[in-house]
Scaffold this active site. Structure first.
Site, PDB file in Angstrom:
ATOM      1  CB  CYS A   2      -0.948   0.113   1.186  1.00 35.91           C
ATOM      2  SG  CYS A   2      -2.074  -1.261   1.342  1.00 35.91           S
ATOM      3  NE  ARG A  27       4.638   1.672  -0.152  1.00 35.61           N
ATOM      4  CZ  ARG A  27       5.676   1.420   0.613  1.00 35.61           C
ATOM      5  NH1 ARG A  27       6.889   1.649   0.167  1.00 35.61           N
ATOM      6  NH2 ARG A  27       5.526   0.959   1.820  1.00 35.61           N
ATOM      7  CD1 TRP A  74      -0.619  -6.606  -3.072  1.00 35.51           C
ATOM      8  CD2 TRP A  74      -0.494  -6.960  -0.856  1.00 35.51           C
ATOM      9  NE1 TRP A  74      -0.333  -7.933  -2.875  1.00 35.51           N
ATOM     10  CE2 TRP A  74      -0.244  -8.176  -1.527  1.00 35.51           C
ATOM     11  CE3 TRP A  74      -0.466  -6.946   0.525  1.00 35.51           C
ATOM     12  CZ2 TRP A  74       0.027  -9.367  -0.859  1.00 35.51           C
ATOM     13  CZ3 TRP A  74      -0.204  -8.129   1.196  1.00 35.51           C
ATOM     14  CH2 TRP A  74       0.045  -9.325   0.504  1.00 35.51           C
ATOM     15  CG  ASN A  98       1.789   0.667   4.102  1.00 37.86           C
ATOM     16  OD1 ASN A  98       1.505  -0.503   3.867  1.00 37.86           O
ATOM     17  ND2 ASN A  98       3.023   1.124   4.112  1.00 37.86           N
ATOM     18  N   GLY A  99      -0.381  -1.163   6.133  1.00 33.07           N
ATOM     19  CA  GLY A  99      -0.019  -2.035   7.252  1.00 33.07           C
ATOM     20  C   GLY A  99      -1.210  -2.854   7.703  1.00 33.07           C
ATOM     21  CD  GLU A 478      15.615 -14.892  -8.249  1.00 34.75           C
ATOM     22  OE1 GLU A 478      15.111 -15.256  -7.178  1.00 34.75           O
ATOM     23  OE2 GLU A 478      15.355 -13.786  -8.772  1.00 34.75           O
ATOM     24  CE  LYS A 482      12.261 -12.730 -10.212  1.00 36.56           C
ATOM     25  NZ  LYS A 482      13.240 -12.462  -9.177  1.00 36.56           N
ATOM     26  CD  GLU A 485       8.396 -12.426  -8.825  1.00 43.92           C
ATOM     27  OE1 GLU A 485       9.620 -12.349  -8.890  1.00 43.92           O
ATOM     28  OE2 GLU A 485       7.729 -11.846  -7.944  1.00 43.92           O
ATOM     29  CG  HIS A 501      15.804 -38.361  -2.448  1.00 46.49           C
ATOM     30  ND1 HIS A 501      16.115 -39.603  -1.951  1.00 46.49           N
ATOM     31  CD2 HIS A 501      16.981 -37.809  -2.829  1.00 46.49           C
ATOM     32  CE1 HIS A 501      17.435 -39.787  -2.006  1.00 46.49           C
ATOM     33  NE2 HIS A 501      17.970 -38.704  -2.540  1.00 46.49           N
ATOM     34  CE  LYS A 600      11.090  -3.941  -6.618  1.00 42.13           C
ATOM     35  NZ  LYS A 600      11.671  -5.148  -7.220  1.00 42.13           N
TER      36      LYS A 600
HETATM   37  C1  AGP Z   1      11.238 -11.036  -6.204  1.00 41.27           C
HETATM   38  O1  AGP Z   1      11.069 -11.127  -7.560  1.00 41.27           O
HETATM   39  C2  AGP Z   1      10.072 -10.840  -5.393  1.00 41.27           C
HETATM   40  N1  AGP Z   1       9.105  -9.992  -5.917  1.00 41.27           N
HETATM   41  C3  AGP Z   1      10.201 -10.959  -3.895  1.00 41.27           C
HETATM   42  O2  AGP Z   1      10.501 -12.304  -3.643  1.00 41.27           O
HETATM   43  C4  AGP Z   1      11.204 -10.073  -3.128  1.00 41.27           C
HETATM   44  O3  AGP Z   1      12.500 -10.430  -3.466  1.00 41.27           O
HETATM   45  C5  AGP Z   1      10.956 -10.224  -1.615  1.00 41.27           C
HETATM   46  O4  AGP Z   1       9.671  -9.776  -1.325  1.00 41.27           O
HETATM   47  C6  AGP Z   1      11.974  -9.498  -0.771  1.00 41.27           C
HETATM   48  O5  AGP Z   1      11.939  -8.125  -1.000  1.00 41.27           O
HETATM   49  P1  AGP Z   1      13.096  -7.177  -0.498  1.00 41.27           P
HETATM   50  O6  AGP Z   1      14.335  -7.574  -1.222  1.00 41.27           O
HETATM   51  O7  AGP Z   1      12.639  -5.797  -0.846  1.00 41.27           O
HETATM   52  O8  AGP Z   1      13.245  -7.397   0.980  1.00 41.27           O
END
Ligand code: AGP
Length: 605
Positions: A2, A27, A74, A98-99, A478, A482, A485, A501, A600
């Protein structure tokens, strides 16, 4: 999560609120809203979806008023619809938040018992009604403090008052809030980036603090309602500049500028003349470090995982890593000779910030590896190592990941040197190789044409699997993160040796399996794991820096990135995986910079 904006001015504010909200959309982008005051009337406009929608509403029915607050959401409590969008207003006050208010259900019951009615499903509305009630016999500042005393959780607030038409009150507990100053205009914002086009003079609220801003004045109060002074920071010209230029979206810009951002980072830390690393002022004597614990979330956690391999390989230090949301609830034995390293792009991730707080309470030394240097995590750490990547706007982290890896590698090398764990010549050779990274990143980006073709093969896939061993295992995680998401395609990341396993059961005819196999001690073993997948019909996409093996009947696609040395391969192998996720998402017409359900900066637990 947010974004909050507030503007008190001597001219109409709605257009600047909209422009700032567009910058805050990273955000949250489930819904948007604003409230302005005109002739002692709270004029609220809200929509579900993007700020663009709110802009259309304002275009049809403009909002006047020289004071106002705005919000991008959000969703946490209540679905993303117009009713749950912020601001939440009564006749007397309007609130953006926000929160999370953890005791909102309890407060709601108490207020309902008094006969008060709620319109939304949000936790925020309790704040609106608590302030409204308190205003019956208090001034705005007292009623905000009375309300804050009843709230549990972490939050940032912006509040507008019908009968006190020249002020906005801001409050911070856990979630970030900045104040900006200009002539005849003052601002409240979730970050300085949202305020940058209006001012470069910024103050940051600390936890428990409250501010009262009017167009000509800002007053700050501590948690005991005592007036305090705050430091003003002047943002430099190039700080926070974020423009996608000629790129289709921020993510492609951020992928393609990685060579440049890596160069910035390396130049900051490497002293070319002395062939040494410019890291001094350790919070703990490196020779006495007993253990390093690395903590992060999501992509930042993956960089901790790569660093574990590096630190173990290069130094004699014992290494542990953890996901911040797990770390914060473990029964830990803190040791003053341990160094706790927090990795975060935003520096505002709630779980990482809470894990840091726990370390601080236990009086152990902390370090943060951060992109946003004015962030909460950076300000609360004993020691900060910035990654110098510049603003990262795309929700999927790309250049920040590479920046985190670079700083973690540089730190590992420096620790090894100080502790005499590394031979001088090998140390210098690693520094030499590091300096080749920007050019090699540029080379790795040339895999894009092949990846565009490769991406088509993922369109009909039910899912996909990413496999690697050693430091390629976190890169597999990773790559899978990617892809999921950005393209919403199911993707699993696994250590290749772990397949037999259980996960091998998922392999069926045509399932895309990405094998990450650099020229390292695991290479032959990874090939054997690949054979197990081929035998079960998996469609192989092979990514390597090894000149050997790329054309093979059983390999659908082979991609090669430059080889520098075994340690640095995770950095270069990441690039094709970023591009793959990007191109699959593009073909699927997904919203690249704002993937569904995400934001983000994750400032809630
Ligand atoms: C990465 O592509 C993500 N959107 C997410 O995992 C991100 O890395 C995570 O929320 C941590 O964020 P930060 O690095 O701002 O702490």
């Amino acid at each position: 999560m947010c974004g909050i904006i507030g503007i008190a001015s001597n001219k109409p504010v709605s257009i600047n609120i909209i422009n700032s909200l567009k910058k805050l959309e990273y955000r949250g982008y489930d819904s948007a809203g604003l409230a302005t005051l005109t002739n002692n009337f709270i004029n609220e406009k809200k929509c579900s979806g993007r700020v663009e929608e709110l802009e259309k509403i304002l275009f049809k029915t403009p909002s006047n008023g020289n004071i106002g607050i705005g919000h991008v959401r959000w969703a946490t409590h209540g679905v993303a619809n117009v009713i749950n969008a912020h601001p939440h207003s009564s006749e007397q006050v309007s609130v953006v938040h926000n929160g999370i208010i953890e005791n909102s259900d309890e407060i709601k019951k108490e207020l309902e018992a008094k006969g008060l009615k709620f319109k939304s499903q949000t936790d925020t509305e309790v704040i609106t009604l608590l302030i409204t009630e308190a205003l019956k016999n208090s001034n705005p500042l007292d009623s905000v403090f009375k309300t804050l005393n009843k709230l549990h959780g972490s939050f940032a607030l912006g509040i507008l008052f019908k009968n006190f038409s020249d002020i906005i009150i801001g409050a911070r507990r856990g979630s970030p809030l900045a104040v900006g100053y200009s002539n005849g205009e003052n601002y409240l914002g979730s970050d300085s980036y949202a305020l940058k086009s209006m001012t470069n003079k910024i103050s940051y609220l600390d936890d428990g603090e409250v501010c009262v801003l009017s167009k000509d004045n800002v007053n700050f109060y501590d948690a005991n309602q005592k007036k305090i002074n705050k430091k003003t920071h002047i943002l430099s010209e190039n700080e926070n500049i974020a423009d996608k230029g000629e790129y289709k979206n921020f993510m492609s810009k951020e992928i393609f500028e990685q060579s440049k951002t890596a160069k910035n980072c390396i130049n900051e830390y490497i002293d070319s003349l002395k062939r040494d690393i410019n890291i001094y002022d350790f919070p703990l004597d490196p020779k006495k470090i007993n253990k390093i614990i690395l903590i992060g979330c999501g992509t930042a956690y993956h960089s901790c995982l790569v660093a574990k391999y590096w630190l173990e390989e290069l130094t004699s230090i014992d290494i542990e890593i953890d996901i911040a949301s797990e770390f914060r609830y473990r029964r830990l034995k803190f040791n003053k000779n341990n160094l706790y390293i927090f990795v975060s792009q935003s520096g505002e991730t709630a779980d990482t910030a809470a894990a840091l707080d726990i370390c601080k309470k236990n009086k152990v030394k902390t370090c943060s590896i951060i992109n946003v240097v004015e962030s909460t995590i950076a300000r609360n750490s004993d020691w900060v190592l910035p990654i110098h990547a510049g603003p990262e706007i795309g929700v999927a982290s790309t250049k920040a990941f590479i920046g985190q890896l670079l700083v973690l590698f540089i730190l590992s090398l420096k620790l090894a040197k100080i502790r005499d764990d590394i031979d001088e010549k090998i140390y210098e050779k690693n520094i030499k190789n590091l300096k080749k990274i920007p050019v090699s990143l540029q080379e790795s980006l040339k895999t894009e044409n092949n990846i565009q073709v490769m991406a088509k093969e993922f369109l009909k896939a039910k899912g996909s699997m990413f496999l690697g061993r050693g430091s390629s295992y976190p890169i597999a995680l990773e790559g899978a993160l990617k892809l999921k998401e950005l393209s919403y395609l199911h993707a699993e990341g696994y250590p290749a040796g772990e397949m037999k396993h259980g996960p091998l059961a998922l392999i069926e005819e045509g399932l895309p399996v990405i094998i990450i196999a650099p020229k390292d001690k695991y290479f032959e073993k990874t090939l054997s794991n690949m054979q197990e997948v081929i035998a079960r019909g998996g469609k192989i996409f092979f990514i390597t820096d090894n000149k050997k093996i790329i054309a093979n009947d059983n390999i659908r696609f082979g991609l090669r990135v430059p080889f520098l040395n075994n340690l640095l391969s995770p950095i270069l192998l990441t690039i094709p995986l970023q591009l793959l996720a990007y191109h699959v998402a593009l073909l699927k017409n997904c919203d690249i910079d704002k993937p569904r359900n995400l934001a983000k900066s994750v400032t809630v637990e």
